[in-house]
Write an enzyme that holds these catalytic residues in place. Structure first.
Site, PDB file in Angstrom:
ATOM      1  N   GLN A   1      11.176  10.966  -3.997  1.00  0.00           N
ATOM      2  CA  GLN A   1      11.587  11.357  -2.642  1.00  0.00           C
ATOM      3  C   GLN A   1      13.096  11.595  -2.591  1.00  0.00           C
ATOM      4  O   GLN A   1      13.558  12.554  -1.963  1.00  0.00           O
ATOM      5  CB  GLN A   1      11.166  10.291  -1.638  1.00  0.00           C
ATOM      6  CG  GLN A   1       9.648  10.228  -1.480  1.00  0.00           C
ATOM      7  CD  GLN A   1       9.172   9.163  -0.527  1.00  0.00           C
ATOM      8  OE1 GLN A   1       9.962   8.353  -0.049  1.00  0.00           O
ATOM      9  NE2 GLN A   1       7.879   9.138  -0.254  1.00  0.00           N
TER      10      GLN A   1
ATOM     11  N   ARG B   1       4.056  -4.327  -0.659  1.00  0.00           N
ATOM     12  CA  ARG B   1       2.763  -4.289  -1.367  1.00  0.00           C
ATOM     13  C   ARG B   1       2.590  -5.434  -2.370  1.00  0.00           C
ATOM     14  O   ARG B   1       1.463  -5.699  -2.793  1.00  0.00           O
ATOM     15  CB  ARG B   1       2.551  -2.922  -2.026  1.00  0.00           C
ATOM     16  CG  ARG B   1       2.267  -1.838  -1.001  1.00  0.00           C
ATOM     17  CD  ARG B   1       2.084  -0.449  -1.592  1.00  0.00           C
ATOM     18  NE  ARG B   1       1.654   0.471  -0.548  1.00  0.00           N
ATOM     19  CZ  ARG B   1       1.692   1.790  -0.644  1.00  0.00           C
ATOM     20  NH1 ARG B   1       2.139   2.375  -1.740  1.00  0.00           N
ATOM     21  NH2 ARG B   1       1.271   2.543   0.358  1.00  0.00           N
TER      22      ARG B   1
ATOM     23  N   GLY C   1       6.815   8.385   4.817  1.00  0.00           N
ATOM     24  CA  GLY C   1       8.117   8.298   4.153  1.00  0.00           C
ATOM     25  C   GLY C   1       8.492   9.617   3.498  1.00  0.00           C
ATOM     26  O   GLY C   1       9.655  10.037   3.536  1.00  0.00           O
TER      27      GLY C   1
ATOM     28  N   SER D   1      13.041   7.599  -7.958  1.00  0.00           N
ATOM     29  CA  SER D   1      12.379   8.003  -6.714  1.00  0.00           C
ATOM     30  C   SER D   1      12.256   9.513  -6.609  1.00  0.00           C
ATOM     31  O   SER D   1      13.258  10.242  -6.580  1.00  0.00           O
ATOM     32  CB  SER D   1      13.171   7.481  -5.507  1.00  0.00           C
ATOM     33  OG  SER D   1      12.733   8.145  -4.338  1.00  0.00           O
TER      34      SER D   1
ATOM     35  N   ARG E   1      -3.209   1.968   1.543  1.00  0.00           N
ATOM     36  CA  ARG E   1      -3.614   1.651   0.161  1.00  0.00           C
ATOM     37  C   ARG E   1      -4.085   0.196   0.035  1.00  0.00           C
ATOM     38  O   ARG E   1      -4.940  -0.116  -0.798  1.00  0.00           O
ATOM     39  CB  ARG E   1      -2.485   1.974  -0.819  1.00  0.00           C
ATOM     40  CG  ARG E   1      -2.069   3.439  -0.740  1.00  0.00           C
ATOM     41  CD  ARG E   1      -1.473   3.997  -1.999  1.00  0.00           C
ATOM     42  NE  ARG E   1      -0.885   5.312  -1.728  1.00  0.00           N
ATOM     43  CZ  ARG E   1      -1.579   6.456  -1.690  1.00  0.00           C
ATOM     44  NH1 ARG E   1      -2.871   6.448  -1.909  1.00  0.00           N
ATOM     45  NH2 ARG E   1      -0.965   7.602  -1.432  1.00  0.00           N
TER      46      ARG E   1
ATOM     47  N   ARG F   1       4.752  19.320   0.359  1.00  0.00           N
ATOM     48  CA  ARG F   1       5.690  20.290  -0.204  1.00  0.00           C
ATOM     49  C   ARG F   1       5.223  21.726   0.047  1.00  0.00           C
ATOM     50  O   ARG F   1       6.035  22.638   0.178  1.00  0.00           O
ATOM     51  CB  ARG F   1       5.872  20.003  -1.699  1.00  0.00           C
ATOM     52  CG  ARG F   1       6.714  18.718  -1.938  1.00  0.00           C
ATOM     53  CD  ARG F   1       6.395  18.072  -3.268  1.00  0.00           C
ATOM     54  NE  ARG F   1       7.300  16.990  -3.649  1.00  0.00           N
ATOM     55  CZ  ARG F   1       7.138  15.697  -3.295  1.00  0.00           C
ATOM     56  NH1 ARG F   1       6.141  15.342  -2.525  1.00  0.00           N
ATOM     57  NH2 ARG F   1       8.010  14.783  -3.717  1.00  0.00           N
TER      58      ARG F   1
ATOM     59  N   ASP G   1       2.030   4.227  -6.767  1.00  0.00           N
ATOM     60  CA  ASP G   1       1.194   4.034  -5.569  1.00  0.00           C
ATOM     61  C   ASP G   1      -0.152   3.375  -5.884  1.00  0.00           C
ATOM     62  O   ASP G   1      -0.923   3.079  -4.972  1.00  0.00           O
ATOM     63  CB  ASP G   1       0.958   5.379  -4.871  1.00  0.00           C
ATOM     64  CG  ASP G   1       2.265   5.970  -4.356  1.00  0.00           C
ATOM     65  OD1 ASP G   1       3.203   5.185  -4.118  1.00  0.00           O
ATOM     66  OD2 ASP G   1       2.351   7.197  -4.218  1.00  0.00           O
TER      67      ASP G   1
ATOM     68  N   ARG H   1      11.625   1.202   6.916  1.00  0.00           N
ATOM     69  CA  ARG H   1      11.819   1.520   5.495  1.00  0.00           C
ATOM     70  C   ARG H   1      13.239   2.019   5.221  1.00  0.00           C
ATOM     71  O   ARG H   1      13.855   2.663   6.070  1.00  0.00           O
ATOM     72  CB  ARG H   1      10.750   2.536   5.051  1.00  0.00           C
ATOM     73  CG  ARG H   1       9.371   1.895   5.040  1.00  0.00           C
ATOM     74  CD  ARG H   1       8.274   2.855   4.697  1.00  0.00           C
ATOM     75  NE  ARG H   1       8.337   3.320   3.324  1.00  0.00           N
ATOM     76  CZ  ARG H   1       7.519   4.238   2.813  1.00  0.00           C
ATOM     77  NH1 ARG H   1       6.588   4.788   3.582  1.00  0.00           N
ATOM     78  NH2 ARG H   1       7.623   4.601   1.563  1.00  0.00           N
TER      79      ARG H   1
HETATM   80  O1  SPQ Z   1       5.136   9.119   2.018  1.00  0.00           O
HETATM   81  P1  SPQ Z   1       5.085   7.669   1.705  1.00  0.00           P
HETATM   82  O2  SPQ Z   1       4.690   6.876   2.897  1.00  0.00           O
HETATM   83  O3  SPQ Z   1       6.377   7.150   1.116  1.00  0.00           O
HETATM   84  O4  SPQ Z   1       3.916   7.508   0.600  1.00  0.00           O
HETATM   85  C1  SPQ Z   1       3.737   6.771  -0.626  1.00  0.00           C
HETATM   86  C2  SPQ Z   1       2.208   6.380  -0.640  1.00  0.00           C
HETATM   87  O5  SPQ Z   1       1.809   5.316  -1.142  1.00  0.00           O
HETATM   88  O6  SPQ Z   1       1.424   7.199  -0.172  1.00  0.00           O
HETATM   89  C3  SPQ Z   1       4.635   5.539  -0.792  1.00  0.00           C
HETATM   90  F1  SPQ Z   1       4.428   4.568  -0.039  1.00  0.00           F
HETATM   91  O7  SPQ Z   1       3.911   7.637  -1.777  1.00  0.00           O
HETATM   92  C4  SPQ Z   1       5.196   8.145  -2.204  1.00  0.00           C
HETATM   93  C5  SPQ Z   1       5.509   7.602  -3.580  1.00  0.00           C
HETATM   94  O8  SPQ Z   1       5.519   6.192  -3.602  1.00  0.00           O
HETATM   95  C6  SPQ Z   1       5.108   9.642  -2.231  1.00  0.00           C
HETATM   96  C7  SPQ Z   1       6.192  10.281  -3.027  1.00  0.00           C
HETATM   97  C8  SPQ Z   1       6.417  11.737  -2.916  1.00  0.00           C
HETATM   98  O9  SPQ Z   1       5.536  12.479  -2.449  1.00  0.00           O
HETATM   99  O10 SPQ Z   1       7.502  12.199  -3.350  1.00  0.00           O
HETATM  100  C9  SPQ Z   1       6.970   9.568  -3.919  1.00  0.00           C
HETATM  101  C10 SPQ Z   1       6.853   8.104  -4.097  1.00  0.00           C
HETATM  102  O11 SPQ Z   1       7.890   7.457  -3.384  1.00  0.00           O
HETATM  103  P2  SPQ Z   1       9.346   7.168  -4.027  1.00  0.00           P
HETATM  104  O12 SPQ Z   1       9.998   6.238  -3.039  1.00  0.00           O
HETATM  105  O13 SPQ Z   1       9.078   6.499  -5.346  1.00  0.00           O
HETATM  106  O14 SPQ Z   1      10.063   8.433  -4.175  1.00  0.00           O
END
Ligand code: SPQ
Length: 439
Positions: free
Chosen positions: A174, A351, A98, A172, A392, A30, A320, A126
């Site tokens: 994200q 996972r 992601g 989420s 992880r 960010r 995570d 994904r």
């Molecule tokens: O970036 P990525 O690959 O999705 O990373 C992960 C991780 O374990 O490092 C998920 F696999 O973390 C995400 C987390 O699960 C990072 C994140 C964020 O920075 O906003 C939010 C989470 O995902 P989500 O799908 O719950 O929004």
């Protein structure tokens, strides 16, 4: 032939000492995104120099942003302003990340140029509909594969997005962050309501850049009426990386660790709450606030753990950390049950399945369910584990060796570099008997 990394870990060991784990991955992503869109020069310290955050950094360089560093975690971003990004000359490759793909999809939907987002095999499998569907409601034009996966072909709709009031079906960060970034380019207000609290780094950082964002209970709202003003960002250590050591010290008799300058944002501290419910001895010391994020030193001392039913309210706050929490459960007395965590099936790997498969190889009584796992704690052995390219999973099974009766080899560990470069060296210094073999 690409190289493959195997971690070889001898059983036993005690974790001792004090150190800092690398910077927070979510905050590092960010910082690049908002710093690039700001007016003026943003300085970042503690930036995570790992593949995921570097993928985001490269994407912004590809869109014309001058970014210096990283050098020892310091990055200087010459912001181009909200409307200053340039069309990338080629597809933006986001590796395993992601977060990069989902947040960028929102940001790029309202630009004056088209773009294509691609990723590695894991990221290309994904689900992206969770972002492209609400973005389409806002008027975005994004093409995915038939399965709703990457590559994402984004046709920029500058000035043509409209705000929506979106009730997220899943918890989420994200999706929330993606829509807030799109909302910075939409007409009217964009609101996102979350079914349970998720990490709020985007909202906090927007406020740090003086961009107006309204948070009321579970609803966050934003409009296009605002500008980002460059600022200083000190990225704390990632609690998701600290988690491996919190569990490691909790399960290895004689351990005593001080993890310094860890981010303890309340939307991320589920790992501490869950471990404490299991009987862990974790002290939160020297609490302070750094650039709008709470930070502390975490002191963890070995303590026998007991199995629990993990409260579902804590699931998004520790999302995570479940791979390593499953290891804690395998070392606890009695049964641990996780429910309400189906999201774990669509991370870098499935996972739930991958951890259950690995635990079974070690001889742990682990039963995967649709939305979690039931684990009976007890003694377990060593074995050969495949991490399925999931950072992880690789680090969790390394930590399991502290209590295994035989050596554990973990294959396919290259992606530890996506979030935790230097993991093996740090773990070795703390007392884990681990070597890295690259073939
Ligand atoms: O970036 P990525 O690959 O999705 O990373 C992960 C991780 O374990 O490092 C998920 F696999 O973390 C995400 C987390 O699960 C990072 C994140 C964020 O920075 O906003 C939010 C989470 O995902 P989500 O799908 O719950 O929004």
């Amino acid at each position: 032939m690409s190289k493959s990394t195997t971690f070889k870990v001898q059983p036993g060991g005690v974790l001792r000492g004090e150190f800092r784990v690398p910077g927070d991955k979510s905050i590092s992503h960010r910082s690049i995104m908002l710093g690039s869109l700001a007016e003026g020069v943003t300085h970042v310290t503690g930036f995570l120099e790992a593949e995921d955050a570097l993928a985001t950094l490269q994407a912004f360089r590809d869109m014309g942003v001058n970014i210096e560093g990283p050098v020892n975690g310091s990055v200087t971003i010459h912001g181009v302003g909200k409307h200053g990004l340039k069309a990338p000359k080629a597809d933006l490759y986001l590796g395993n990340s992601g977060t990069s793909m989902r947040l960028l999809s929102g940001l790029l939907a309202g630009q004056a140029f088209d773009s294509v987002l691609t990723g590695d095999k894991s990221l290309s499998g994904r689900p992206m509909k969770r972002v492209t569907a609400p973005l389409a409601e806002m008027g975005a034009d994004i093409k995915t594969t038939e399965q709703g996966t990457a590559p994402l072909r984004i046709f920029g709709r500058a000035g043509q997005l409209n705000g929506i009031d979106y009730i997220m079906p899943i918890a989420s960060a994200q999706v929330k962050s993606c829509l807030l970034l799109a909302g910075m380019y939409a007409q009217g207000e964009t609101s996102v309501t979350e079914p349970a609290p998720t990490r709020d780094h985007t909202e906090r950082m927007l406020a740090g850049f003086a961009y107006p964002v309204k948070s009321q209970h579970s609803k966050v709202s934003i409009t296009a009426a605002g500008q980002l003003k460059a600022t200083e960002i000190d990225v704390p250590s990632d609690i998701s990386s600290a988690a491996f050591f919190l569990v490691g010290a909790s399960i290895a008799p004689g351990s005593d660790l001080l993890l310094k300058h860890v981010g303890i944002n309340p939307t991320r501290t589920g790992i501490i709450d869950i471990l404490r419910l299991m009987g862990a001895n974790i002290e939160v010391l020297n609490q302070r606030e750094v650039g709008g994020e709470p930070v502390a030193d975490l002191h963890v001392v070995y303590s026998p753990l007991k199995g629990i039913d993990i409260p579902e309210a804590l699931v998004p706050l520790a999302i995570d950390e479940f791979p390593v929490l499953f290891v804690a459960a395998a070392c606890a007395e009695g049964q641990t049950r996780l429910t309400g965590a189906e999201e774990l099936r669509v991370k870098e790997s499935d996972r739930i399945q991958v951890m259950a498969d690995g635990l079974l190889i070690l001889g742990v009584d682990a039963v995967p369910t649709a939305d979690g796992m039931v684990i009976q704690g007890g003694a377990f052995g060593g074995g050969d584990i495949v991490s399925h390219g999931d950072h992880r999973i690789a680090m969790s099974f390394s930590i399991a060796a502290l209590r295994a009766n035989g050596p554990i080899s973990i294959h396919d560990c290259e992606n530890v570099n996506t979030s935790f470069p230097g993991f093996t060296q740090l773990a070795k210094n703390a007392g884990l008997d681990i070597v890295e073999e690259i073939v």
